[in-house]
Design a protein around this motif. Structure first.
Motif, PDB file in Angstrom:
ATOM      1  N   GLY A   1       0.800  -1.221   0.000  1.00 11.01           N
ATOM      2  CA  GLY A   1       0.000   0.000   0.000  1.00 11.01           C
ATOM      3  C   GLY A   1       0.832   1.270   0.000  1.00 11.01           C
ATOM      4  N   SER A   2       0.351   2.273  -0.752  1.00  7.72           N
ATOM      5  CA  SER A   2       1.003   3.577  -0.809  1.00  7.72           C
ATOM      6  C   SER A   2       0.008   4.592  -1.357  1.00  7.72           C
ATOM      7  CB  SER A   2       2.239   3.541  -1.714  1.00  7.72           C
ATOM      8  OG  SER A   2       1.866   3.371  -3.075  1.00  7.72           O
ATOM      9  N   PHE A   3       0.317   5.864  -1.170  1.00 11.81           N
ATOM     10  CA  PHE A   3      -0.513   6.929  -1.734  1.00 11.81           C
ATOM     11  C   PHE A   3      -0.591   6.771  -3.247  1.00 11.81           C
ATOM     12  CE2 PHE A   3      -1.088  10.976  -3.832  1.00 11.81           C
ATOM     13  CZ  PHE A   3      -2.092  11.603  -3.108  1.00 11.81           C
ATOM     14  N   SER A   4       0.536   6.506  -3.879  1.00 11.78           N
ATOM     15  CA  SER A   4       0.564   6.392  -5.339  1.00 11.78           C
ATOM     16  C   SER A   4      -0.300   5.247  -5.820  1.00 11.78           C
ATOM     17  CB  SER A   4       2.009   6.206  -5.833  1.00 11.78           C
ATOM     18  OG  SER A   4       2.793   7.335  -5.518  1.00 11.78           O
ATOM     19  N   LEU A   5      -0.238   4.130  -5.127  1.00 19.53           N
ATOM     20  CA  LEU A   5      -1.034   2.970  -5.529  1.00 19.53           C
ATOM     21  C   LEU A   5      -2.521   3.249  -5.367  1.00 19.53           C
ATOM     22  CD1 LEU A   5      -0.691   0.000  -6.500  1.00 19.53           C
ATOM     23  CD2 LEU A   5      -0.879  -0.669  -4.102  1.00 19.53           C
ATOM     24  N   SER A   6      -2.918   3.831  -4.236  1.00 20.76           N
ATOM     25  CA  SER A   6      -4.332   4.048  -3.947  1.00 20.76           C
ATOM     26  C   SER A   6      -4.955   5.197  -4.721  1.00 20.76           C
ATOM     27  CB  SER A   6      -4.516   4.315  -2.439  1.00 20.76           C
ATOM     28  OG  SER A   6      -4.138   3.196  -1.691  1.00 20.76           O
ATOM     29  N   ASN A   7      -4.181   6.253  -4.950  1.00 22.36           N
ATOM     30  CA  ASN A   7      -4.731   7.458  -5.575  1.00 22.36           C
ATOM     31  C   ASN A   7      -4.395   7.615  -7.052  1.00 22.36           C
ATOM     32  OD1 ASN A   7      -5.968   9.195  -3.242  1.00 22.36           O
ATOM     33  ND2 ASN A   7      -4.070   8.354  -2.433  1.00 22.36           N
ATOM     34  N   LEU A   8      -3.211   7.177  -7.453  1.00 25.37           N
ATOM     35  CA  LEU A   8      -2.823   7.328  -8.857  1.00 25.37           C
ATOM     36  C   LEU A   8      -3.069   6.057  -9.664  1.00 25.37           C
ATOM     37  CD1 LEU A   8       0.467   9.397  -8.484  1.00 25.37           C
ATOM     38  CD2 LEU A   8      -1.877  10.193  -8.815  1.00 25.37           C
ATOM     39  N   GLY A   9      -3.057   4.901  -8.993  1.00 22.67           N
ATOM     40  CA  GLY A   9      -3.362   3.653  -9.689  1.00 22.67           C
ATOM     41  C   GLY A   9      -4.711   3.695 -10.383  1.00 22.67           C
ATOM     42  N   PRO A  10      -5.794   4.101  -9.695  1.00 19.03           N
ATOM     43  CA  PRO A  10      -7.097   4.183 -10.357  1.00 19.03           C
ATOM     44  C   PRO A  10      -7.105   5.161 -11.532  1.00 19.03           C
ATOM     45  CG  PRO A  10      -7.382   4.158  -7.978  1.00 19.03           C
ATOM     46  CD  PRO A  10      -5.906   4.306  -8.227  1.00 19.03           C
ATOM     47  N   ARG A  11      -6.366   6.250 -11.429  1.00 21.65           N
ATOM     48  CA  ARG A  11      -6.293   7.197 -12.549  1.00 21.65           C
ATOM     49  C   ARG A  11      -5.607   6.556 -13.746  1.00 21.65           C
ATOM     50  NH1 ARG A  11      -4.836  13.223 -10.031  1.00 21.65           N
ATOM     51  NH2 ARG A  11      -6.061  13.029  -8.124  1.00 21.65           N
ATOM     52  N   MET A  12      -4.592   5.748 -13.478  1.00 24.33           N
ATOM     53  CA  MET A  12      -3.912   5.043 -14.570  1.00 24.33           C
ATOM     54  C   MET A  12      -4.880   4.117 -15.294  1.00 24.33           C
ATOM     55  SD  MET A  12      -0.295   3.984 -12.767  1.00 24.33           S
ATOM     56  CE  MET A  12       0.855   5.185 -12.119  1.00 24.33           C
ATOM     57  N   LEU A  13      -5.695   3.387 -14.533  1.00 30.71           N
ATOM     58  CA  LEU A  13      -6.642   2.453 -15.136  1.00 30.71           C
ATOM     59  C   LEU A  13      -7.674   3.170 -15.998  1.00 30.71           C
ATOM     60  CD1 LEU A  13      -7.384  -0.063 -12.225  1.00 30.71           C
ATOM     61  CD2 LEU A  13      -5.764  -0.289 -14.121  1.00 30.71           C
ATOM     62  N   LYS A  14      -8.053   4.381 -15.606  1.00 31.10           N
ATOM     63  CA  LYS A  14      -9.049   5.159 -16.349  1.00 31.10           C
ATOM     64  C   LYS A  14      -8.446   5.934 -17.516  1.00 31.10           C
ATOM     65  CE  LYS A  14     -11.906   5.915 -12.219  1.00 31.10           C
ATOM     66  NZ  LYS A  14     -12.388   6.946 -11.243  1.00 31.10           N
ATOM     67  N   GLY A  15      -7.131   5.940 -17.609  1.00 34.87           N
ATOM     68  CA  GLY A  15      -6.489   6.754 -18.637  1.00 34.87           C
ATOM     69  C   GLY A  15      -6.603   8.240 -18.338  1.00 34.87           C
ATOM     70  N   ASP A  16      -6.725   8.559 -17.053  1.00 31.99           N
ATOM     71  CA  ASP A  16      -6.838   9.949 -16.609  1.00 31.99           C
ATOM     72  C   ASP A  16      -5.448  10.464 -16.261  1.00 31.99           C
ATOM     73  OD1 ASP A  16      -7.292  12.373 -15.405  1.00 31.99           O
ATOM     74  OD2 ASP A  16      -8.421  11.583 -13.698  1.00 31.99           O
ATOM     75  N   PHE A  17      -4.891  11.272 -17.151  1.00 37.74           N
ATOM     76  CA  PHE A  17      -3.533  11.770 -16.957  1.00 37.74           C
ATOM     77  C   PHE A  17      -3.495  13.267 -16.658  1.00 37.74           C
ATOM     78  CE2 PHE A  17      -3.094   8.162 -20.046  1.00 37.74           C
ATOM     79  CZ  PHE A  17      -2.691   7.233 -19.095  1.00 37.74           C
ATOM     80  N   ALA A  18      -4.636  13.817 -16.218  1.00 41.69           N
ATOM     81  CA  ALA A  18      -4.684  15.226 -15.825  1.00 41.69           C
ATOM     82  C   ALA A  18      -3.749  15.434 -14.631  1.00 41.69           C
ATOM     83  CB  ALA A  18      -6.105  15.636 -15.459  1.00 41.69           C
ATOM     84  N   PRO A  19      -3.081  16.578 -14.564  1.00 43.35           N
ATOM     85  CA  PRO A  19      -2.071  16.778 -13.524  1.00 43.35           C
ATOM     86  C   PRO A  19      -2.620  17.078 -12.141  1.00 43.35           C
ATOM     87  CG  PRO A  19      -2.259  18.743 -14.887  1.00 43.35           C
ATOM     88  CD  PRO A  19      -3.134  17.701 -15.522  1.00 43.35           C
ATOM     89  N   GLY A  20      -2.314  16.181 -11.204  1.00 47.43           N
ATOM     90  CA  GLY A  20      -2.438  16.509  -9.794  1.00 47.43           C
ATOM     91  C   GLY A  20      -1.087  17.017  -9.349  1.00 47.43           C
ATOM     92  N   PHE A  21      -0.069  16.514 -10.040  1.00 43.06           N
ATOM     93  CA  PHE A  21       1.309  16.964  -9.867  1.00 43.06           C
ATOM     94  C   PHE A  21       1.997  16.750 -11.211  1.00 43.06           C
ATOM     95  CE2 PHE A  21       5.747  16.291  -8.185  1.00 43.06           C
ATOM     96  CZ  PHE A  21       5.935  17.615  -7.821  1.00 43.06           C
ATOM     97  N   TYR A  22       2.534  17.819 -11.770  1.00 43.86           N
ATOM     98  CA  TYR A  22       3.081  17.776 -13.131  1.00 43.86           C
ATOM     99  C   TYR A  22       4.324  16.889 -13.248  1.00 43.86           C
ATOM    100  CZ  TYR A  22       0.233  21.839 -14.536  1.00 43.86           C
ATOM    101  OH  TYR A  22      -0.794  22.696 -14.835  1.00 43.86           O
ATOM    102  N   VAL A  23       4.434  16.219 -14.400  1.00 47.38           N
ATOM    103  CA  VAL A  23       5.651  15.481 -14.739  1.00 47.38           C
ATOM    104  C   VAL A  23       6.856  16.413 -14.680  1.00 47.38           C
ATOM    105  CG1 VAL A  23       6.890  14.385 -16.657  1.00 47.38           C
ATOM    106  CG2 VAL A  23       4.551  13.655 -16.102  1.00 47.38           C
ATOM    107  N   LYS A  24       6.729  17.606 -15.250  1.00 48.14           N
ATOM    108  CA  LYS A  24       7.862  18.543 -15.297  1.00 48.14           C
ATOM    109  C   LYS A  24       8.334  18.937 -13.905  1.00 48.14           C
ATOM    110  CE  LYS A  24       4.784  22.537 -16.039  1.00 48.14           C
ATOM    111  NZ  LYS A  24       4.350  23.558 -17.035  1.00 48.14           N
ATOM    112  N   HIS A  25       7.412  19.047 -12.957  1.00 49.36           N
ATOM    113  CA  HIS A  25       7.800  19.420 -11.600  1.00 49.36           C
ATOM    114  C   HIS A  25       8.413  18.236 -10.852  1.00 49.36           C
ATOM    115  CE1 HIS A  25       4.887  23.090 -11.576  1.00 49.36           C
ATOM    116  NE2 HIS A  25       6.021  23.336 -12.189  1.00 49.36           N
ATOM    117  N   PHE A  26       7.954  17.034 -11.170  1.00 45.97           N
ATOM    118  CA  PHE A  26       8.563  15.845 -10.548  1.00 45.97           C
ATOM    119  C   PHE A  26       9.988  15.673 -11.055  1.00 45.97           C
ATOM    120  CE2 PHE A  26       8.206  11.025  -9.668  1.00 45.97           C
ATOM    121  CZ  PHE A  26       8.637  11.207  -8.367  1.00 45.97           C
TER     122      PHE A  26
END
Length: 290
Positions: free
Chosen positions: A216-241
């Protein structure tokens, strides 16, 4: 101790900054805002925030100044120089840089602020757009105990896990440790989801099972579902990471530490950015695997 009579200046109203400023306004504070693109502040202005035309004007009219900008170069620009915060803020003002930036820059700001009788804290955050919206951010603070204690009413509006790590720069070092942890974890989340798909499993059920166990992790619980939906809207930008990981890698090298997981993640995210996902959310990394 800061009271509701204090005027809070907020510089930077992007994905996270906007929600953080809104929460402070909702809590009853008078908010001054400035951002290079005024349109990004229109929602806050419509709620009653006071627009300031320049950083200097905001600094001159605020008791507490919070900055949430993009890069260390942006931090330097808003703090230093004749038109910056340090030249225009009154003695006794509190300044809080919540940008993820360089520990050395946090120390420079603290030193310059101290010479002018200004209280400075570096206080980067973690929790993404969800944490910013809900006021549940983890806030990692570097600076003096007195300033930290005085700003507790503001911090408790913005977050829940609020810890003074030590002197100036320690908040930034802690955030870099946070980003190092996330870097390798994001690779694991992507690989796990793609593995589940190729094994013929129901990926949503897999997430339901593994997100509450040892994986378990924040990324798994919160970003995993977005990955499955194809939702790539920024909660945190790639460029900033990429920016954060670059600073973390440089800082690790300075203290003689090898970070292979961080190095691999940075390499993959740079590849993702080159493919056109610089402004996507960090969950877009799955595109390289899927």
């Amino acid at each position: 101790m800061i009271t509701k009579e204090a005027k809070i200046g907020f510089i930077g109203t992007g994905v996270m900054g906007k929600s953080m400023a809104r929460n402070l306004h909702t809590a009853g504070y008078s908010i001054n805002v400035y951002t290079r693109t005024k349109e990004k502040a229109e929602e806050l202005i419509s709620l009653g925030a006071n627009w300031k035309e320049t950083v200097a004007e905001l600094a001159q009219n605020s008791d507490v100044i919070i900055t949430m900008v993009g890069y260390p170069s942006d931090v330097e620009e808003v703090y230093f120089g004749e038109k910056g915060i340090l030249e225009n803020a009154e003695k006794g003002t509190y300044i809080i840089d919540m940008t993820t930036s360089k520990p050395s820059l946090a120390k420079d700001i603290y030193q310059a602020a101290s010479e002018k009788g200004i209280f400075s804290l570096d206080a980067p955050v973690s929790g993404g757009d969800i944490g910013a919206q809900n006021g549940t951010l983890a806030i990692m603070v570097g600076g003096d105990q007195q300033a930290f204690d005085g700003l507790q009413p503001i911090f408790t509006v913005l977050g829940e896990n609020i810890i003074l790590q030590g002197g100036p720069g320690t908040g930034q070092h802690t955030k870099l440790a946070n980003q190092i942890t996330i870097a390798s974890n994001m690779i694991g989340v992507c690989e796990a989801i793609v593995y589940a798909k190729k094994a013929g499993l129901n990926s949503e059920r897999v997430l339901d099972s593994i997100s509450t166990g040892a994986a378990g992790s924040f990324s798994l619980s919160n970003l995993g579902p977005r990955m499955l939906k194809g939702d790539f809207a920024p909660g945190f930008y790639v460029k900033h990471f990429i920016k954060d990981m670059t600073i973390a890698l440089e800082s690790a090298e300075e203290i003689g530490l090898t970070t292979p997981g961080l190095s691999l993640s940075l390499k993959l995210y740079r590849e993702l950015a080159e493919k056109g996902d610089n402004d996507s959310g960090t969950q877009a990394l799955i595109k390289l695997f899927d």
